[in-house]
Motif scaffolding. Sequence first.
Motif, PDB file in Angstrom:
ATOM      1  N   PHE A 115     -22.175 -27.364 -42.259  1.00  0.00           N
ATOM      2  CA  PHE A 115     -22.193 -27.840 -43.641  1.00  0.00           C
ATOM      3  C   PHE A 115     -23.190 -27.060 -44.496  1.00  0.00           C
ATOM      4  O   PHE A 115     -22.838 -26.513 -45.551  1.00  0.00           O
ATOM      5  N   PHE A 116     -24.438 -26.990 -44.061  1.00  0.00           N
ATOM      6  CA  PHE A 116     -25.462 -26.376 -44.906  1.00  0.00           C
ATOM      7  C   PHE A 116     -25.311 -24.859 -44.987  1.00  0.00           C
ATOM      8  O   PHE A 116     -25.597 -24.268 -46.028  1.00  0.00           O
ATOM      9  N   CYS A 117     -24.883 -24.205 -43.913  1.00  0.00           N
ATOM     10  CA  CYS A 117     -24.675 -22.761 -43.978  1.00  0.00           C
ATOM     11  C   CYS A 117     -23.498 -22.411 -44.877  1.00  0.00           C
ATOM     12  O   CYS A 117     -23.546 -21.423 -45.620  1.00  0.00           O
ATOM     13  N   SER A 118     -22.441 -23.198 -44.824  1.00  0.00           N
ATOM     14  CA  SER A 118     -21.317 -22.945 -45.724  1.00  0.00           C
ATOM     15  C   SER A 118     -21.712 -23.200 -47.171  1.00  0.00           C
ATOM     16  O   SER A 118     -21.290 -22.465 -48.078  1.00  0.00           O
ATOM     17  N   LEU A 119     -22.532 -24.212 -47.400  1.00  0.00           N
ATOM     18  CA  LEU A 119     -22.989 -24.504 -48.757  1.00  0.00           C
ATOM     19  C   LEU A 119     -23.851 -23.369 -49.291  1.00  0.00           C
ATOM     20  O   LEU A 119     -23.667 -22.900 -50.425  1.00  0.00           O
ATOM     21  N   ALA A 120     -24.799 -22.893 -48.475  1.00  0.00           N
ATOM     22  CA  ALA A 120     -25.657 -21.790 -48.898  1.00  0.00           C
ATOM     23  C   ALA A 120     -24.867 -20.492 -49.026  1.00  0.00           C
ATOM     24  O   ALA A 120     -25.089 -19.699 -49.949  1.00  0.00           O
ATOM     25  N   GLY A 121     -23.925 -20.266 -48.096  1.00  0.00           N
ATOM     26  CA  GLY A 121     -23.107 -19.063 -48.191  1.00  0.00           C
ATOM     27  C   GLY A 121     -22.259 -19.038 -49.444  1.00  0.00           C
ATOM     28  O   GLY A 121     -22.096 -17.983 -50.076  1.00  0.00           O
ATOM     29  N   ALA A 163     -34.662 -11.962 -48.702  1.00  0.00           N
ATOM     30  CA  ALA A 163     -35.852 -12.580 -48.108  1.00  0.00           C
ATOM     31  C   ALA A 163     -35.472 -13.596 -47.040  1.00  0.00           C
ATOM     32  O   ALA A 163     -36.121 -13.677 -45.979  1.00  0.00           O
ATOM     33  N   TYR A 164     -34.426 -14.358 -47.305  1.00  0.00           N
ATOM     34  CA  TYR A 164     -33.968 -15.333 -46.307  1.00  0.00           C
ATOM     35  C   TYR A 164     -33.417 -14.633 -45.072  1.00  0.00           C
ATOM     36  O   TYR A 164     -33.662 -15.044 -43.942  1.00  0.00           O
ATOM     37  N   LEU A 165     -32.683 -13.544 -45.301  1.00  0.00           N
ATOM     38  CA  LEU A 165     -32.124 -12.801 -44.182  1.00  0.00           C
ATOM     39  C   LEU A 165     -33.208 -12.121 -43.357  1.00  0.00           C
ATOM     40  O   LEU A 165     -33.052 -11.916 -42.149  1.00  0.00           O
ATOM     41  N   ALA A 166     -34.316 -11.790 -43.987  1.00  0.00           N
ATOM     42  CA  ALA A 166     -35.414 -11.138 -43.266  1.00  0.00           C
ATOM     43  C   ALA A 166     -36.062 -12.055 -42.239  1.00  0.00           C
ATOM     44  O   ALA A 166     -36.751 -11.575 -41.335  1.00  0.00           O
ATOM     45  N   THR A 167     -35.848 -13.356 -42.360  1.00  0.00           N
ATOM     46  CA  THR A 167     -36.413 -14.272 -41.363  1.00  0.00           C
ATOM     47  C   THR A 167     -35.792 -14.084 -39.986  1.00  0.00           C
ATOM     48  O   THR A 167     -36.339 -14.560 -38.987  1.00  0.00           O
ATOM     49  N   GLY A 187     -26.163 -17.952 -39.922  1.00  0.00           N
ATOM     50  CA  GLY A 187     -25.009 -18.725 -40.359  1.00  0.00           C
ATOM     51  C   GLY A 187     -24.733 -18.561 -41.841  1.00  0.00           C
ATOM     52  O   GLY A 187     -23.574 -18.467 -42.264  1.00  0.00           O
ATOM     53  N   THR A 188     -25.797 -18.524 -42.646  1.00  0.00           N
ATOM     54  CA  THR A 188     -25.622 -18.319 -44.076  1.00  0.00           C
ATOM     55  C   THR A 188     -25.031 -16.944 -44.371  1.00  0.00           C
ATOM     56  O   THR A 188     -24.145 -16.796 -45.218  1.00  0.00           O
ATOM     57  N   TYR A 189     -25.515 -15.934 -43.657  1.00  0.00           N
ATOM     58  CA  TYR A 189     -24.970 -14.579 -43.829  1.00  0.00           C
ATOM     59  C   TYR A 189     -23.492 -14.524 -43.433  1.00  0.00           C
ATOM     60  O   TYR A 189     -22.675 -13.911 -44.134  1.00  0.00           O
ATOM     61  N   LEU A 190     -23.157 -15.156 -42.325  1.00  0.00           N
ATOM     62  CA  LEU A 190     -21.773 -15.169 -41.872  1.00  0.00           C
ATOM     63  C   LEU A 190     -20.853 -15.812 -42.898  1.00  0.00           C
ATOM     64  O   LEU A 190     -19.794 -15.269 -43.239  1.00  0.00           O
ATOM     65  N   MET A 191     -21.251 -16.959 -43.421  1.00  0.00           N
ATOM     66  CA  MET A 191     -20.419 -17.651 -44.397  1.00  0.00           C
ATOM     67  C   MET A 191     -20.368 -16.900 -45.729  1.00  0.00           C
ATOM     68  O   MET A 191     -19.333 -16.883 -46.399  1.00  0.00           O
ATOM     69  N   ARG A 192     -21.476 -16.306 -46.122  1.00  0.00           N
ATOM     70  CA  ARG A 192     -21.477 -15.513 -47.356  1.00  0.00           C
ATOM     71  C   ARG A 192     -20.492 -14.360 -47.263  1.00  0.00           C
ATOM     72  O   ARG A 192     -19.736 -14.096 -48.220  1.00  0.00           O
ATOM     73  N   LEU A 248     -13.564 -23.928 -49.360  1.00  0.00           N
ATOM     74  CA  LEU A 248     -13.955 -24.262 -47.992  1.00  0.00           C
ATOM     75  C   LEU A 248     -12.768 -24.357 -47.029  1.00  0.00           C
ATOM     76  O   LEU A 248     -12.883 -23.895 -45.880  1.00  0.00           O
ATOM     77  N   PRO A 249     -11.614 -24.923 -47.411  1.00  0.00           N
ATOM     78  CA  PRO A 249     -10.479 -24.952 -46.467  1.00  0.00           C
ATOM     79  C   PRO A 249     -10.014 -23.573 -46.028  1.00  0.00           C
ATOM     80  O   PRO A 249      -9.415 -23.446 -44.957  1.00  0.00           O
TER      81      PRO A 249
END
Length: 293
Positions: free
Chosen positions: A103-109, A126-130, A169-174, A204-205
């Motif tokens: 849920f949260f990774c898809s939302l951020a992506g 910056a987030y991806l650098a983590t 996960g955020t990178y993947l969904m983005r 999202l679907p």
Amino acid sequence: MNRLAAVSNRRSGGPVHARIVRRVLGGVVAYLALAVIAWCALLPILWALSGSLKQDGEITEAAVLPEHPQWSNYGKVFELLPLGRMLFNTMVYAVCVTAGQVFFCSLAGYAFARLHFRGREVLFVAYLATLMVPLTVTVIPQFLLMRALGWVDTPWAMIVPGLFGSAFGTYLMRQFFRTLPAELEEAAILDGCSTWQVYWRVLLPHTRPALMVLAVLTWITVWNDFLWPLIMIQRNDIATATLGLVRLQGQYHTQWPILMAAAIVILLPLLVIYAIAQRAFVRGIAMSGMGGR
């Protein structure tokens, strides 16, 4: 003259025959290489399966299967350790964390791929650098935070830290959201959809393959996690399966057939999950841009 040369080459089996031979040899070499890699990956699993059916004195023998398979080794595992309870605990943790990650990774992506706001690219980088920060660096701060909240040796310590998404996960969904046509979003906005409705009902679907990839990877990560449960959990009634396997090894370190039987039992749910989600997993990897395209 060129036509005569081409006809002559076809009759003599020159360049065309050479290309066919190279193509066949290339395919054979590729399949042999894949077979060797697959064998190297499956050999430890097959050896553990074979060892789980042997007696203590047969564990060093090269026989694939013993003459008298000891299926009772699997029953002894559940007698020596509350493995059923530990498997249930691990499943609960995996379901909760996977749902939160999806849920949260898809939302951020969606936000990083579709919404335009100041500093979006800088914040994403910056987030991806983590991802470059080693896990061991964050273990102590997370432990201190869990202790301040009073969550040490509780299920909350296993669920909450991984619930709110991850950089990967955020990178993947983005990456997947960026492959969707902009016309879908524009048509939804013209129909009066809000930003949330565009995300939830329209885009999202279409991201199910990427969601499946993220869900499978998150499930495997939580299922195989050992360091965090080792630090946070002491009680067997809330322990994970991997933690139970290590405790079993500490008590019965010489009984290798029982240890291998426990390892096979812990591995089976992962094999079932991957067998069910295999096609969607591979399709999601290819469509999300993670397959080298």
